[in-house]
Structures are given as structure tokens and as C-alpha cells.
Design an enzyme around this catalytic site. Structure first.
Site, mmCIF file in Angstrom:
data_model
loop_
_atom_site.group_PDB
_atom_site.id
_atom_site.type_symbol
_atom_site.label_atom_id
_atom_site.label_comp_id
_atom_site.label_asym_id
_atom_site.label_seq_id
_atom_site.Cartn_x
_atom_site.Cartn_y
_atom_site.Cartn_z
ATOM 1 N N TYR A 138 -12.941 -2.368 11.378
ATOM 2 C CA TYR A 138 -11.586 -1.790 11.327
ATOM 3 C C TYR A 138 -10.862 -2.068 12.640
ATOM 4 O O TYR A 138 -9.708 -2.513 12.650
ATOM 5 C CB TYR A 138 -11.678 -0.279 11.067
ATOM 6 C CG TYR A 138 -10.348 0.408 10.904
ATOM 7 C CD1 TYR A 138 -9.606 0.260 9.741
ATOM 8 C CD2 TYR A 138 -9.832 1.223 11.910
ATOM 9 C CE1 TYR A 138 -8.378 0.892 9.582
ATOM 10 C CE2 TYR A 138 -8.613 1.869 11.761
ATOM 11 C CZ TYR A 138 -7.892 1.701 10.589
ATOM 12 O OH TYR A 138 -6.681 2.339 10.435
ATOM 13 N N GLY A 146 0.821 -1.220 0.000
ATOM 14 C CA GLY A 146 0.000 0.000 0.000
ATOM 15 C C GLY A 146 0.845 1.255 0.000
ATOM 16 O O GLY A 146 0.495 2.252 0.639
HETATM 17 N N1 LIG Z 1 -4.258 7.894 8.341
HETATM 18 C C1 LIG Z 1 -4.513 7.538 9.587
HETATM 19 O O1 LIG Z 1 -4.995 8.347 10.410
HETATM 20 C C2 LIG Z 1 -4.207 6.152 10.046
HETATM 21 C C3 LIG Z 1 -4.332 5.878 11.419
HETATM 22 C C4 LIG Z 1 -4.056 4.597 11.872
HETATM 23 C C5 LIG Z 1 -3.649 3.629 10.985
HETATM 24 N N2 LIG Z 1 -3.540 3.908 9.664
HETATM 25 C C6 LIG Z 1 -3.130 2.825 8.777
HETATM 26 O O2 LIG Z 1 -2.064 3.231 7.968
HETATM 27 C C7 LIG Z 1 -2.094 2.475 6.757
HETATM 28 C C8 LIG Z 1 -1.985 3.412 5.575
HETATM 29 O O3 LIG Z 1 -3.073 4.313 5.640
HETATM 30 P P1 LIG Z 1 -3.073 5.754 4.949
HETATM 31 O O4 LIG Z 1 -3.549 6.696 5.962
HETATM 32 O O5 LIG Z 1 -1.810 6.015 4.233
HETATM 33 O O6 LIG Z 1 -4.287 5.510 3.930
HETATM 34 P P2 LIG Z 1 -4.408 5.651 2.344
HETATM 35 O O7 LIG Z 1 -5.819 5.304 2.042
HETATM 36 O O8 LIG Z 1 -3.876 6.965 1.914
HETATM 37 O O9 LIG Z 1 -3.431 4.521 1.789
HETATM 38 C C9 LIG Z 1 -3.734 3.151 1.865
HETATM 39 C C10 LIG Z 1 -3.085 2.478 0.669
HETATM 40 O O10 LIG Z 1 -3.356 1.059 0.757
HETATM 41 C C11 LIG Z 1 -3.646 0.602 -0.560
HETATM 42 N N3 LIG Z 1 -4.427 -0.615 -0.534
HETATM 43 C C12 LIG Z 1 -5.717 -0.783 -0.126
HETATM 44 N N4 LIG Z 1 -6.119 -2.039 -0.330
HETATM 45 C C13 LIG Z 1 -5.064 -2.701 -0.866
HETATM 46 C C14 LIG Z 1 -4.868 -4.035 -1.305
HETATM 47 N N5 LIG Z 1 -5.870 -4.933 -1.255
HETATM 48 N N6 LIG Z 1 -3.665 -4.395 -1.795
HETATM 49 C C15 LIG Z 1 -2.660 -3.484 -1.881
HETATM 50 N N7 LIG Z 1 -2.791 -2.199 -1.486
HETATM 51 C C16 LIG Z 1 -3.985 -1.811 -0.999
HETATM 52 C C17 LIG Z 1 -4.434 1.760 -1.165
HETATM 53 O O11 LIG Z 1 -4.484 1.673 -2.580
HETATM 54 C C18 LIG Z 1 -3.667 2.964 -0.654
HETATM 55 O O12 LIG Z 1 -2.631 3.361 -1.510
HETATM 56 C C19 LIG Z 1 -3.399 1.669 6.786
HETATM 57 O O13 LIG Z 1 -3.137 0.349 7.214
HETATM 58 C C20 LIG Z 1 -4.227 2.412 7.817
HETATM 59 O O14 LIG Z 1 -5.192 1.584 8.425
HETATM 60 C C21 LIG Z 1 -3.818 5.148 9.169
#
Ligand SMILES: NC(=O)c1ccc[n+]([C@@H]2O[C@H](COP(=O)([O-])OP(=O)(O)OC[C@H]3O[C@@H](n4cnc5c(N)ncnc54)[C@H](O)[C@@H]3O)[C@@H](O)[C@H]2O)c1
Length: 263
Positions: A158, A16
Site C-alpha cells: 500500500y 471508486g
Molecule cells: N480511509 C482512509 O483512512 C484513507 C486514508 C488515506 C487514503 N485513502 C484513500 O482514499 C481512497 C478511497 O478510500 P476510502 O477510504 O473511501 O475506501 P473505500 O474502501 O470505502 O472505497 C474505495 C472504493 O474504491 C473502489 N474500488 C476498488 N477497486 C476498484 C477498481 N479496481 N476499480 C474501480 N473501483 C475500485 C471500491 O469498490 C470502493 O468503492 C483510496 O484510494 C484510499 O487508499 C483512504
């Protein structure tokens, strides 16, 4: 390839990684010296990050794969090893959220969330561990969330998926310790990525009738350190956990949340 850095000569695979936290993690690992395989669902976003990693003087390969498909996971790991020679660091970052409240969660929400955040994450760990066991070293880092540690949840599936990410890291830490492989989780709080821009629209605007941006402002106001986190805040901890100074740390969760869990 440029040498230097605490991760010089190491190879990282970040799932991702086309945007948000994953992109920042890949760039931070590359800045610390690692060559990187960049995974995501779409080639366009991957290509941009591959160019950014290459501009840092590191080896970079883009791998389109959907982590819900085990055959694609296996091909992704095989391609990483074929192109970059080994696999030292896996960062399980791919994730999504379906932000329906308890009474409105659908079976599809549950299955889709668990398929990426829990099932996909687990099988990425399993595939990477095969390679790392032969190398007798490695670091696996799961990007979980404060939601997996029992805070007020925006989405029951989630929260369940992120609790799974934490517990399977603990399980794997024991199983893989004899091979010199560490397994840890990073639990971000509120991080400034598209993920939260979408939540602002889906929850703030559509569910709560707020003005755009207001929902996020209200959430930031509850953070003790008084600001939203940056992807770099998350990436800094990942680089630490992937580096030799952390090689006696395994089975742990490090929270990166500006103090949310202190409340
Ligand atoms: N942004 C926040 O506040 C936050 C907080 C806690 C945890 N997270 C975690 O951080 C991680 C990244 O989140 P982010 O904020 O950058 O979100 P984002 O939505 O910007 O990025 C997530 C990425 O994962 C990719 N993805 C989704 N499903 C996929 C799959 N089946 N195979 C391959 N890639 C896939 C998407 O295409 C995207 O590029 C996630 O696991 C999210 O749960 C984010």
C-alpha cells in the site's frame, strides 16, 4: 441542469466513487457546480451516488469499470465524454489495502494493490490526459495517502502504491503543463470510511486481539487535531485543486491528516 458554482459547466470523473471518500468527492464537486461521472465496480453503489448528484441539479452518469483493466478505463473515459460532453477533472480515488505486515505480504497482495492503486491510477491519468490535451485544460488529482510519504506503514505494498501515485503525479505535471493541465496529489491520513472499519477488524481484532473499535481509537489518539478525518475534509481539498483559484499549483502533494505528519 442548475448553474452556479466555481466548477459550473465542468465535467468530473471520480473513480471508486460508490462510497467513502470517492462519494464525498463526487458530491462536493457537484455542489461546486460540476457534472459528474461516477465510477466503481458495482452498479448498485454507483446508482445511489448518481441519484445524489442528480438531486443537486447536475448531470450525472454512472460507469461500471474496473480500473485494473485498461480497456475498461478507455471505455469509461469515452462514455464520460459521450454522455457529459467533455472531461475537465479526473479524481483517481479507487483504492484498496491488503493489511498484512512485512513478513506476511504475499505476491497476490503486492500485485492486487499495485494493479489498482498504481497501475490503474496511471492508465486513468493517461486516458484522461488524451481528452484534456485536446481541450488544452484540465485538473488531475490522485488520492494518495500519508502512507506514500513515509509514515509508519500498515502495508508495504500500500505504501509503495501510494508513493507511486505521488511520483507519477509529479511526472505527469511536467509533461502536461504545456497543455494547461495541472496534476496534484491529496494525501489523507485516517479518514472515517469503511476502509478503516475493515482495518479495525483485520488488524485490531484479528491480528492484535483487540476489542472492535479499539484499534481505531488508539490511532485517533495519535492525531494532533484530536479527531478522525471526514470524507468531506478530503473532498474540500479536491474541490480547491480542481478550481480556478488553484490553477497555478501543479506537481504538489497536499496532506489532509490532522497533523499526523507533524509528529
Ligand atoms: N480511509 C482512509 O483512512 C484513507 C486514508 C488515506 C487514503 N485513502 C484513500 O482514499 C481512497 C478511497 O478510500 P476510502 O477510504 O473511501 O475506501 P473505500 O474502501 O470505502 O472505497 C474505495 C472504493 O474504491 C473502489 N474500488 C476498488 N477497486 C476498484 C477498481 N479496481 N476499480 C474501480 N473501483 C475500485 C471500491 O469498490 C470502493 O468503492 C483510496 O484510494 C484510499 O487508499 C483512504
Amino acid at each position: 441542469m442548475t448553474s452556479g458554482g466555481v466548477l459550473s459547466g465542468k465535467v468530473a470523473l471520480v473513480t471508486g466513487a460508490g462510497q467513502g471518500n470517492g462519494r464525498a468527492i463526487a458530491l462536493a464537486l457537484a455542489t461546486a457546480g460540476a457534472n459528474a461521472a461516477i465510477n466503481d465496480l458495482r452498479a448498485e453503489s454507483i446508482d445511489r451516488v448518481v441519484k445524489e448528484v442528480a438531486a443537486l441539479g447536475r448531470g450525472a452518469v454512472g460507469v461500471v469499470a474496473d480500473v485494473t483493466q485498461t480497456s475498461q478505463i478507455d471505455a469509461m473515459v469515452a462514455r464520460t465524454v459521450a454522455e457529459l460532453g467533455r472531461l475537465d477533472i479526473l479524481v483517481n480515488n479507487a483504492g484498496l489495502i491488503c493489511p498484512h505486515p512485512f513478513g506476511e505480504v504475499t505476491e497476490e497482495d503486492w500485485d492486487q494493490t499495485m494493479a489498482v492503486n498504481a497501475r490503474g491510477l496511471f492508465f486513468c491519468m493517461q486516458a484522461a490526459a488524451q481528452v484534456m490535451k485536446e481541450q488544452r485544460s484540465g485538473a488531475i488529482i490522485n488520492i494518495a495517502s500519508v502512507a506514500g510519504r513515509g509514515t509508519h506503514s500498515l502495508s508495504p505494498p500500500y505504501a509503495a502504491s501510494k508513493a507511486t501515485a505521488i511520483i507519477v503525479a509529479q511526472q505527469a505535471a511536467r509533461v502536461l503543463a504545456p497543455y494547461g493541465i495541472t496534476v496534484n496529489s491529496v494525501c489523507p491520513g485516517l479518514i472515517d470510511t469503511d476502509f478503516n472499519k475493515r482495518l479495525d477488524d483485520q488488524i485490531g481484532v484479528r491480528q492484535q486481539g483487540l476489542e472492535p473499535g479499539e484499534y481505531i481509537r488508539q490511532r485517533i489518539a495519535t492525531i494532533p487535531l484530536g479527531r478522525i478525518g471526514t470524507p468531506q475534509d478530503v473532498a474540500n481539498v479536491v474541490v480547491f485543486l480542481a478550481s480556478p483559484p488553484a490553477n497555478y499549483i501543479t506537481g504538489q502533494q497536499i496532506t489532509v491528516d490532522g497533523g499526523i505528519l507533524c509528529l
